[in-house]
Design a protein around this motif. Structure first.
Motif, PDB file in Angstrom:
ATOM      1  N   ILE A  34       0.834  -1.216   0.000  1.00 14.70           N
ATOM      2  CA  ILE A  34       0.000   0.000   0.000  1.00 14.70           C
ATOM      3  C   ILE A  34       0.861   1.256   0.000  1.00 14.70           C
ATOM      4  O   ILE A  34       0.540   2.257  -0.655  1.00 14.70           O
ATOM      5  N   ASN A  35       1.971   1.218   0.714  1.00 16.32           N
ATOM      6  CA  ASN A  35       2.808   2.406   0.873  1.00 16.32           C
ATOM      7  C   ASN A  35       4.001   2.458  -0.078  1.00 16.32           C
ATOM      8  O   ASN A  35       4.815   3.375   0.010  1.00 16.32           O
ATOM      9  N   ALA A  36       4.104   1.486  -0.971  1.00 20.75           N
ATOM     10  CA  ALA A  36       5.296   1.389  -1.818  1.00 20.75           C
ATOM     11  C   ALA A  36       5.439   2.574  -2.761  1.00 20.75           C
ATOM     12  O   ALA A  36       6.547   3.081  -2.978  1.00 20.75           O
ATOM     13  N   LYS A  37       4.339   3.035  -3.344  1.00 20.95           N
ATOM     14  CA  LYS A  37       4.425   4.167  -4.278  1.00 20.95           C
ATOM     15  C   LYS A  37       4.957   5.420  -3.575  1.00 20.95           C
ATOM     16  O   LYS A  37       5.814   6.140  -4.111  1.00 20.95           O
ATOM     17  N   ALA A  38       4.459   5.669  -2.392  1.00 26.50           N
ATOM     18  CA  ALA A  38       4.930   6.825  -1.639  1.00 26.50           C
ATOM     19  C   ALA A  38       6.396   6.691  -1.290  1.00 26.50           C
ATOM     20  O   ALA A  38       7.159   7.675  -1.303  1.00 26.50           O
ATOM     21  N   ALA A  39       6.833   5.467  -0.974  1.00 24.07           N
ATOM     22  CA  ALA A  39       8.236   5.234  -0.654  1.00 24.07           C
ATOM     23  C   ALA A  39       9.116   5.484  -1.871  1.00 24.07           C
ATOM     24  O   ALA A  39      10.177   6.118  -1.778  1.00 24.07           O
ATOM     25  N   LEU A  40       8.702   5.001  -3.030  1.00 24.65           N
ATOM     26  CA  LEU A  40       9.476   5.231  -4.252  1.00 24.65           C
ATOM     27  C   LEU A  40       9.550   6.715  -4.584  1.00 24.65           C
ATOM     28  O   LEU A  40      10.585   7.212  -5.042  1.00 24.65           O
ATOM     29  N   ALA A  41       8.450   7.429  -4.353  1.00 22.11           N
ATOM     30  CA  ALA A  41       8.417   8.857  -4.662  1.00 22.11           C
ATOM     31  C   ALA A  41       9.415   9.644  -3.825  1.00 22.11           C
ATOM     32  O   ALA A  41       9.917  10.688  -4.260  1.00 22.11           O
ATOM     33  N   LEU A  42       9.718   9.156  -2.615  1.00 23.61           N
ATOM     34  CA  LEU A  42      10.683   9.843  -1.757  1.00 23.61           C
ATOM     35  C   LEU A  42      12.053   9.929  -2.407  1.00 23.61           C
ATOM     36  O   LEU A  42      12.817  10.867  -2.165  1.00 23.61           O
ATOM     37  N   PHE A  43      12.381   8.946  -3.227  1.00 19.38           N
ATOM     38  CA  PHE A  43      13.741   8.827  -3.748  1.00 19.38           C
ATOM     39  C   PHE A  43      13.819   8.979  -5.264  1.00 19.38           C
ATOM     40  O   PHE A  43      14.892   8.820  -5.839  1.00 19.38           O
ATOM     41  N   GLY A  44      12.698   9.294  -5.907  1.00 19.03           N
ATOM     42  CA  GLY A  44      12.685   9.353  -7.355  1.00 19.03           C
ATOM     43  C   GLY A  44      12.396  10.735  -7.896  1.00 19.03           C
ATOM     44  O   GLY A  44      11.807  11.590  -7.225  1.00 19.03           O
ATOM     45  N   SER A  45      12.805  10.954  -9.121  1.00 22.24           N
ATOM     46  CA  SER A  45      12.515  12.205  -9.801  1.00 22.24           C
ATOM     47  C   SER A  45      11.025  12.296 -10.113  1.00 22.24           C
ATOM     48  O   SER A  45      10.368  11.282 -10.395  1.00 22.24           O
ATOM     49  N   THR A  46      10.487  13.521 -10.101  1.00 16.74           N
ATOM     50  CA  THR A  46       9.102  13.724 -10.527  1.00 16.74           C
ATOM     51  C   THR A  46       8.999  13.750 -12.049  1.00 16.74           C
ATOM     52  O   THR A  46       7.906  13.947 -12.582  1.00 16.74           O
ATOM     53  N   SER A  47      10.121  13.547 -12.735  1.00 16.91           N
ATOM     54  CA  SER A  47      10.119  13.474 -14.198  1.00 16.91           C
ATOM     55  C   SER A  47      10.706  12.140 -14.643  1.00 16.91           C
ATOM     56  O   SER A  47      11.806  12.071 -15.196  1.00 16.91           O
ATOM     57  N   PRO A  48       9.988  11.035 -14.383  1.00 18.23           N
ATOM     58  CA  PRO A  48      10.508   9.726 -14.796  1.00 18.23           C
ATOM     59  C   PRO A  48      10.535   9.606 -16.315  1.00 18.23           C
ATOM     60  O   PRO A  48       9.720  10.207 -17.013  1.00 18.23           O
ATOM     61  N   SER A  49      11.481   8.837 -16.820  1.00 17.78           N
ATOM     62  CA  SER A  49      11.620   8.652 -18.263  1.00 17.78           C
ATOM     63  C   SER A  49      10.497   7.777 -18.809  1.00 17.78           C
ATOM     64  O   SER A  49      10.396   6.595 -18.444  1.00 17.78           O
ATOM     65  N   TYR A  50       9.691   8.346 -19.700  1.00 20.66           N
ATOM     66  CA  TYR A  50       8.637   7.535 -20.303  1.00 20.66           C
ATOM     67  C   TYR A  50       9.186   6.554 -21.327  1.00 20.66           C
ATOM     68  O   TYR A  50       8.546   5.540 -21.632  1.00 20.66           O
ATOM     69  N   LEU A  51      10.366   6.817 -21.868  1.00 28.97           N
ATOM     70  CA  LEU A  51      11.001   5.833 -22.738  1.00 28.97           C
ATOM     71  C   LEU A  51      11.354   4.580 -21.935  1.00 28.97           C
ATOM     72  O   LEU A  51      11.150   3.454 -22.392  1.00 28.97           O
ATOM     73  N   THR A  52      11.874   4.789 -20.717  1.00 23.66           N
ATOM     74  CA  THR A  52      12.188   3.648 -19.853  1.00 23.66           C
ATOM     75  C   THR A  52      10.917   2.930 -19.427  1.00 23.66           C
ATOM     76  O   THR A  52      10.861   1.692 -19.411  1.00 23.66           O
ATOM     77  N   LEU A  53       9.864   3.692 -19.093  1.00 22.75           N
ATOM     78  CA  LEU A  53       8.588   3.063 -18.743  1.00 22.75           C
ATOM     79  C   LEU A  53       8.041   2.248 -19.909  1.00 22.75           C
ATOM     80  O   LEU A  53       7.515   1.147 -19.727  1.00 22.75           O
ATOM     81  N   ALA A  54       8.171   2.788 -21.118  1.00 25.10           N
ATOM     82  CA  ALA A  54       7.693   2.061 -22.295  1.00 25.10           C
ATOM     83  C   ALA A  54       8.456   0.756 -22.482  1.00 25.10           C
ATOM     84  O   ALA A  54       7.874  -0.267 -22.858  1.00 25.10           O
ATOM     85  N   SER A  55       9.766   0.789 -22.207  1.00 26.50           N
ATOM     86  CA  SER A  55      10.547  -0.441 -22.362  1.00 26.50           C
ATOM     87  C   SER A  55      10.156  -1.481 -21.318  1.00 26.50           C
ATOM     88  O   SER A  55      10.121  -2.685 -21.611  1.00 26.50           O
ATOM     89  N   LEU A  56       9.838  -1.048 -20.088  1.00 30.10           N
ATOM     90  CA  LEU A  56       9.325  -1.983 -19.082  1.00 30.10           C
ATOM     91  C   LEU A  56       7.990  -2.569 -19.511  1.00 30.10           C
ATOM     92  O   LEU A  56       7.722  -3.767 -19.333  1.00 30.10           O
ATOM     93  N   ASP A  57       7.154  -1.729 -20.084  1.00 27.23           N
ATOM     94  CA  ASP A  57       5.841  -2.159 -20.564  1.00 27.23           C
ATOM     95  C   ASP A  57       5.986  -3.192 -21.681  1.00 27.23           C
ATOM     96  O   ASP A  57       5.331  -4.243 -21.672  1.00 27.23           O
ATOM     97  N   LEU A  58       6.847  -2.910 -22.649  1.00 25.92           N
ATOM     98  CA  LEU A  58       7.056  -3.840 -23.760  1.00 25.92           C
ATOM     99  C   LEU A  58       7.709  -5.141 -23.298  1.00 25.92           C
ATOM    100  O   LEU A  58       7.470  -6.209 -23.870  1.00 25.92           O
ATOM    101  N   CYS A  59       8.526  -5.051 -22.239  1.00 22.46           N
ATOM    102  CA  CYS A  59       9.156  -6.261 -21.719  1.00 22.46           C
ATOM    103  C   CYS A  59       8.122  -7.240 -21.169  1.00 22.46           C
ATOM    104  O   CYS A  59       8.324  -8.454 -21.215  1.00 22.46           O
TER     105      CYS A  59
END
Length: 448
Positions: free
Chosen positions: A242-267
């Motif tokens: 439940i709290n994982a998204k908030a935890a990731l947000a603490l340490f991540g950029s608010t501008s994640p790479s959509y190219l990288t997200l697309a590659s995870l999606d295609l994988c």
């Protein structure tokens, strides 16, 4: 399997809209050729840390593939994921228990940064007996049982790196059983092992009882650099997912790479289709090469199915010289030090690639084995917390003059990014010997 992120990006490109939003290239094809698919949190694109649309659907697809209770994407590698899972473990610990993580000593330096940011105390699991490398820290169930029994209270979690940089794999099932008997979580840095889920049988930490783990998808799967997963086991302690998204947000950029997200999606589609068979075939080809090299007299280290770790010293070579020999032959290794040369395969590694490697190794004539001194175990005195050390004024000094100084930032290269001395520890003679052995010339220490 559906690919909702990729489908959205393709549709957005076809619409040909006037892009009065970030990023600045406006989707106009430039030197990279992929700019049209590089978007931000526009309508319909979802938002990584508040995912409720296409990213949430894609992550659900990944969770189904990995058999997890929940899987979450990272575009900043396992470094982001391991910080998040340590935060979750600390957040969910029983009230009144100290913020302690019991960890095998061969942690990635990102773990040290997490200790500073989250202000927890690492307690170390040391190798039992001699270890051939700073990268290796074998932990047995019996050793873990003794370490847990010696603590006044259960730690927030036990943390192990498996596979490690040399391809050594821990007995996660046995370690998980000990952890759960003591009422604590088992966290696994599985950065090198995302593909392990798709072997037969699965060797993935989640299937062996780990409560949470991070996988670097980009290391062994066809995903762009930075693509990674944070997995939470089915039936794990309430609140972790439940709290994982908030935890990731603490340490991540608010501008994640959509190219990288697309590659995870295609994988996801790749793993649901041909990927499984290709992973197993690649592991089979590498196993055959390992057997052939063993017959020829090579000594190998580690048991990870898609990693070939050559004991160069046993063949009479410095590992760095062997790596250069392979480069001259057209093969670029993953990592080399005085003793070992590491090569990483993937489902994209062909039979021709492995034959090329074998031919290059055939030209490396065997010599008298190099002496291998027993490596000292650098049990540095804890002078300050990691947080105090990393936030204090620091300076860089020659490694040979660091004896007695307090280690600041872990000054190690990546790979393998395993520190010889930890932030906040007073540097002892054993650590100085390790600096010399691994060619560390300068060390970050606190100013006197």
């Amino acid at each position: 399997m559906t690919t909702p992120v990729w489908d959205f990006l393709q549709g957005y490109e076809r619409e040909g809209l006037c892009r009065l939003h970030m990023p600045g290239h406006k989707g106009i094809r430039g030197p990279l050729g992929c700019e049209a698919w590089d978007v931000t949190e526009i309508a319909g694109a979802d938002s990584l840390y508040e995912a409720s649309g296409i990213i949430a659907k894609s992550e659900a697809n990944a969770a189904a593939l990995f058999g997890s209770g929940a899987t979450f994407y990272s575009t900043e590698g396992s470094s982001q994921c391991l910080k998040a899972m340590l935060f979750l473990a600390l957040q969910s610990r029983p009230a009144g228990t100290p913020p302690v993580i019991l960890a095998a000593r061969n942690v990635h330096k990102s773990f040290v940064y997490a200790a500073a940011l989250l202000d927890f105390e690492p307690r170390w699991l040391w190798p039992e007996g001699e270890t051939p490398s700073l990268c290796a820290c074998p932990v047995t169930a019996a050793g873990l049982e003794r370490a847990l029994a010696a603590l006044d209270a259960p730690p927030a979690a036990v943390y192990v790196t498996s596979p490690d940089y040399l391809g050594n794999m821990a007995d996660i099932s046995a370690l998980a059983e000990v952890c759960h008997a003591h009422g604590t979580l088992l966290l696994t840095d599985n950065a090198h092992g995302a593909y392990l889920r798709f072997l037969e049988p699965s060797l993935h930490p989640l299937d062996q009882g780990a409560d949470m783990c991070c996988d670097s998808a980009h290391k062994t799967l066809p995903v762009l650099t930075g693509g990674a997963y944070l997995h939470v086991r089915k039936g794990a302690r309430a609140g972790l997912g439940i709290n994982a998204k908030a935890a990731l947000a603490l340490f991540g950029s608010t501008s994640p790479s959509y190219l990288t997200l697309a590659s995870l999606d295609l994988c996801n589609a790749y793993l649901a289709g041909e990927g499984r068979s290709r992973i197993r075939a690649a592991a089979g080809r590498l196993s055959a090469l390992k057997q052939d090299l063993t017959r020829r007299g090579w000594t190998l280290a580690g048991d990870e199915p898609l990693k070939l770790t050559l004991d160069a010293a046993a063949w009479g070579w410095d590992g760095r010289e062997l790596a250069e020999h392979l480069r001259v032959g057209g093969v670029e290794p993953e990592y080399a030090d005085r003793d070992f040369c590491v090569l990483m395969a993937s489902p994209k590694t062909t039979a021709e690639d492995l034959q090329w490697t074998a031919d290059s190794l055939d030209c490396a004539l065997r010599k008298a084995a190099l002496p291998r001194p027993a490596l000292p175990i650098a049990r540095g005195e804890r002078a300050l917390s990691a947080r105090q050390a990393l936030f204090a004024p620091r300076e860089t000094v020659p490694a040979g003059k660091s004896l007695g100084r307090i280690c600041g930032a872990p000054t190690v290269s990546c790979p393998p990014a395993v520190p010889a001395a930890m932030s906040g520890e007073r540097i002892g003679p054993e650590a100085v010997k390790l600096f010399q052995y691994y060619g560390v010339e300068a060390v970050d220490v606190l100013k006197d």
